[in-house]
Motif scaffolding. Structure first.
Motif, mmCIF file in Angstrom:
data_model
loop_
_atom_site.group_PDB
_atom_site.id
_atom_site.type_symbol
_atom_site.label_atom_id
_atom_site.label_comp_id
_atom_site.label_asym_id
_atom_site.label_seq_id
_atom_site.Cartn_x
_atom_site.Cartn_y
_atom_site.Cartn_z
ATOM 1 N N TYR A 26 0.845 -1.194 0.000
ATOM 2 C CA TYR A 26 0.000 0.000 0.000
ATOM 3 C C TYR A 26 0.887 1.254 0.000
ATOM 4 C CZ TYR A 26 -3.975 -2.993 1.069
ATOM 5 O OH TYR A 26 -4.959 -3.958 1.021
ATOM 6 N N PRO A 27 0.992 1.915 -1.157
ATOM 7 C CA PRO A 27 1.783 3.152 -1.201
ATOM 8 C C PRO A 27 1.041 4.293 -0.509
ATOM 9 C CG PRO A 27 0.755 2.753 -3.334
ATOM 10 C CD PRO A 27 0.401 1.581 -2.461
ATOM 11 N N THR A 28 1.766 5.343 -0.171
ATOM 12 C CA THR A 28 1.120 6.491 0.475
ATOM 13 C C THR A 28 0.129 7.168 -0.465
ATOM 14 O OG1 THR A 28 3.030 7.831 -0.180
ATOM 15 C CG2 THR A 28 3.017 6.954 2.058
ATOM 16 N N GLU A 29 0.363 7.025 -1.761
ATOM 17 C CA GLU A 29 -0.564 7.575 -2.750
ATOM 18 C C GLU A 29 -0.846 6.511 -3.801
ATOM 19 O OE1 GLU A 29 0.938 11.160 -4.427
ATOM 20 O OE2 GLU A 29 1.054 12.229 -2.507
ATOM 21 N N ASN A 43 16.392 0.969 1.694
ATOM 22 C CA ASN A 43 16.335 2.010 0.668
ATOM 23 C C ASN A 43 15.475 1.649 -0.529
ATOM 24 O OD1 ASN A 43 18.052 3.798 2.059
ATOM 25 N ND2 ASN A 43 19.864 2.733 1.276
ATOM 26 N N GLU A 44 15.066 0.366 -0.625
ATOM 27 C CA GLU A 44 14.309 -0.049 -1.814
ATOM 28 C C GLU A 44 13.507 -1.314 -1.521
ATOM 29 O OE1 GLU A 44 15.821 -0.008 -6.200
ATOM 30 O OE2 GLU A 44 16.171 -2.032 -5.442
ATOM 31 N N ILE A 45 12.280 -1.311 -2.009
ATOM 32 C CA ILE A 45 11.416 -2.495 -1.995
ATOM 33 C C ILE A 45 11.165 -2.890 -3.437
ATOM 34 C CG2 ILE A 45 9.116 -3.390 -1.420
ATOM 35 C CD1 ILE A 45 9.062 -1.329 0.873
ATOM 36 N N VAL A 61 5.704 3.938 1.424
ATOM 37 C CA VAL A 61 4.829 2.771 1.610
ATOM 38 C C VAL A 61 4.279 2.801 3.018
ATOM 39 C CG1 VAL A 61 4.750 0.243 1.673
ATOM 40 C CG2 VAL A 61 6.140 1.409 -0.051
ATOM 41 N N THR A 62 2.953 2.638 3.153
ATOM 42 C CA THR A 62 2.346 2.661 4.487
ATOM 43 C C THR A 62 2.397 1.295 5.164
ATOM 44 O OG1 THR A 62 0.123 2.223 3.611
ATOM 45 C CG2 THR A 62 0.778 4.534 3.863
ATOM 46 N N ARG A 63 2.164 0.225 4.390
ATOM 47 C CA ARG A 63 2.197 -1.123 4.952
ATOM 48 C C ARG A 63 2.251 -2.137 3.829
ATOM 49 N NH1 ARG A 63 -2.890 0.542 4.486
ATOM 50 N NH2 ARG A 63 -4.651 -0.880 4.205
ATOM 51 N N ILE A 64 2.661 -3.358 4.182
ATOM 52 C CA ILE A 64 2.629 -4.483 3.256
ATOM 53 C C ILE A 64 1.915 -5.636 3.946
ATOM 54 C CG2 ILE A 64 3.985 -6.073 1.841
ATOM 55 C CD1 ILE A 64 6.305 -4.072 1.989
ATOM 56 N N LEU A 65 0.957 -6.220 3.263
ATOM 57 C CA LEU A 65 0.283 -7.415 3.764
ATOM 58 C C LEU A 65 0.864 -8.611 3.022
ATOM 59 C CD1 LEU A 65 -3.461 -6.247 3.893
ATOM 60 C CD2 LEU A 65 -1.627 -5.875 5.552
ATOM 61 N N PHE A 66 1.400 -9.555 3.770
ATOM 62 C CA PHE A 66 2.066 -10.704 3.179
ATOM 63 C C PHE A 66 1.164 -11.931 3.185
ATOM 64 C CE2 PHE A 66 5.416 -8.111 5.139
ATOM 65 C CZ PHE A 66 6.245 -7.898 4.049
ATOM 66 N N ALA A 150 12.092 4.160 10.097
ATOM 67 C CA ALA A 150 11.056 4.327 11.121
ATOM 68 C C ALA A 150 11.601 3.932 12.488
ATOM 69 C CB ALA A 150 9.830 3.487 10.774
ATOM 70 N N ALA A 151 12.407 2.866 12.523
ATOM 71 C CA ALA A 151 12.977 2.402 13.786
ATOM 72 C C ALA A 151 13.996 3.399 14.327
ATOM 73 C CB ALA A 151 13.617 1.029 13.595
ATOM 74 N N THR A 152 14.841 3.965 13.457
ATOM 75 C CA THR A 152 15.839 4.912 13.946
ATOM 76 C C THR A 152 15.183 6.223 14.392
ATOM 77 O OG1 THR A 152 16.315 5.568 11.645
ATOM 78 C CG2 THR A 152 17.773 3.951 12.662
ATOM 79 N N ARG A 153 14.100 6.630 13.725
ATOM 80 C CA ARG A 153 13.354 7.800 14.199
ATOM 81 C C ARG A 153 12.804 7.527 15.599
ATOM 82 N NH1 ARG A 153 9.276 7.857 10.931
ATOM 83 N NH2 ARG A 153 9.812 9.536 9.472
ATOM 84 N N LEU A 154 12.237 6.338 15.784
ATOM 85 C CA LEU A 154 11.698 5.972 17.085
ATOM 86 C C LEU A 154 12.793 5.977 18.151
ATOM 87 C CD1 LEU A 154 9.433 4.989 18.922
ATOM 88 C CD2 LEU A 154 9.760 2.682 17.995
ATOM 89 N N LEU A 155 13.972 5.476 17.801
ATOM 90 C CA LEU A 155 15.094 5.514 18.740
ATOM 91 C C LEU A 155 15.463 6.955 19.090
ATOM 92 C CD1 LEU A 155 17.344 2.637 17.351
ATOM 93 C CD2 LEU A 155 16.230 2.714 19.595
#
Length: 338
Positions: A26-29, A43-45, A61-66, A150-155
């Motif tokens: 799911y992309p942001t747009e 850096n890349e999916i 990307v907001t999320r990926i459902l696997f 996202a993890a480093t921002r949270l840290l």
């Protein structure tokens, strides 16, 4: 008979192709992308869609459902996106990670579990040190995760909440290495705000002015500029220029997006700082009360407002109101009220 067999073969092949393309990104747009996840990097999916590779920047990307996700992970992700962190934690902690079928799913489950515990700690409802340890463990185990930034921002957020500003700046610095221009800008903004917390006003002003002076190319960049301008107003107030700071804040209020409550909280806190610089305790009280009463869902801004209100209520001779603000601070944010 041959025709029937050939038709069945086509159906089977087609069904196999569809079944193999059950990951959903799911992309942001734009619309969801359905395909097979080939690789996930910080850096890349890369997704294989209809036999062709498509690449995405993780920050877009907001999320990926696997395929193979347990129901608890699917629900947990959605609750995280909604900011319902306690409910998300209740779902995610049910997952037995060792039994998950794909390494991608295991890594996703581990990230969201560390993330929600970090977010709960930032809201005062958890142990900041334990949450930091969990997120560091995730980054060490998955250094190229698509959740890396996202993890480093949270840290950075956790280190800032603990008061370890040097570590916070280090973690926020990683955002500047992202291919995302918005994250690069956020890195400069966050480091500028750390300098402000350390009362290093000149380097703080230099960093925040860079953000405020950019030509934004997205809504996210415009939002960062709003926060940067609120920070500049606080710096201006701390430099003793209360009127100039108040003029800046009033301009931001006129342009305020009414749906962005976190930006509003930051702006009204800046207004409080501006009135304090002018020696107007009543004006400062009203500004910080605005944050306390209207924007209490944003922990960092709400905590700042409550701390200022404790001092201001005492200054205007209302110790009972100061005690109420202190009580709310200690009750709602036991991990952040020190």
């Amino acid at each position: 008979m041959r025709c029937i067999c050939f038709t069945l073969l086509l159906v089977c092949v087609g069904a196999g192709t569809v079944q193999g393309q059950t990951d959903r990104l799911y992309p942001t747009e734009g619309e969801a992308v359905i395909g097979r996840t080939k690789s996930l990097g910080k850096n890349e999916i890369v997704m294989s869609v209809g036999g062709k590779d498509q690449t995405f920047t993780p920050s877009d990307v907001t999320r990926i459902l696997f395929q193979g996700d347990p129901a608890e992970l699917t629900r947990g992700r959605e609750l995280v996106l909604e900011g319902q962190y306690q409910q998300a934690f209740d779902e995610l902690k049910k997952i037995d990670v060792a039994k998950l079928s794909r390494e991608m799913i295991k890594a996703d489950a581990e990230f969201y579990l560390a993330d929600v515990q970090g977010q709960l700690a930032l809201s005062g409802q958890g142990d900041l040190g334990a949450a930091t340890k969990n997120v560091i463990g995730f980054v060490q185990a998955h250094p190229d995760s698509w959740h890396f930034y996202a993890a480093t921002r949270l840290l950075g957020d956790l280190a800032k909440a603990i008061g370890n500003y040097d570590k916070a700046a280090q973690f926020y610095g990683y955002l500047g290495k992202s291919p995302s221009r918005e994250l690069q800008i956020e890195s400069v903004y966050q480091i500028g705000m750390i300098k402000l917390l350390q009362n290093e006003l000149d380097p703080a002003l230099e960093a925040l002015s860079k953000v405020a002076g950019l030509k934004p190319s997205s809504a996210g960049e415009r939002r960062l500029q709003t926060f940067a301008k609120a920070g500049i107003a606080v710096i201006t107030a701390k430099q003793g220029q209360g009127k100039e700071a108040l003029d800046m804040v009033n301009d931001l209020i006129v342009q305020l997006n009414p749906t962005d409550t976190q930006a509003a909280a930051a702006i009204y806190n800046a207004q409080g700082a501006s009135y304090q610089a002018l020696g107007d305790d009543e004006g400062a009280l009203l500004a910080y009360l605005h944050t306390q009463l209207s924007y209490s869902t944003h922990a960092a801004e709400h905590v700042e407002a409550l701390k200022q209100l404790v001092e201001l209520w005492n200054k205007v001779g209302k110790p009972d109101r100061a005690a109420q603000a202190r009580g709310e601070l200690q009750q709602r944010y036991p991990g952040l009220s020190g």
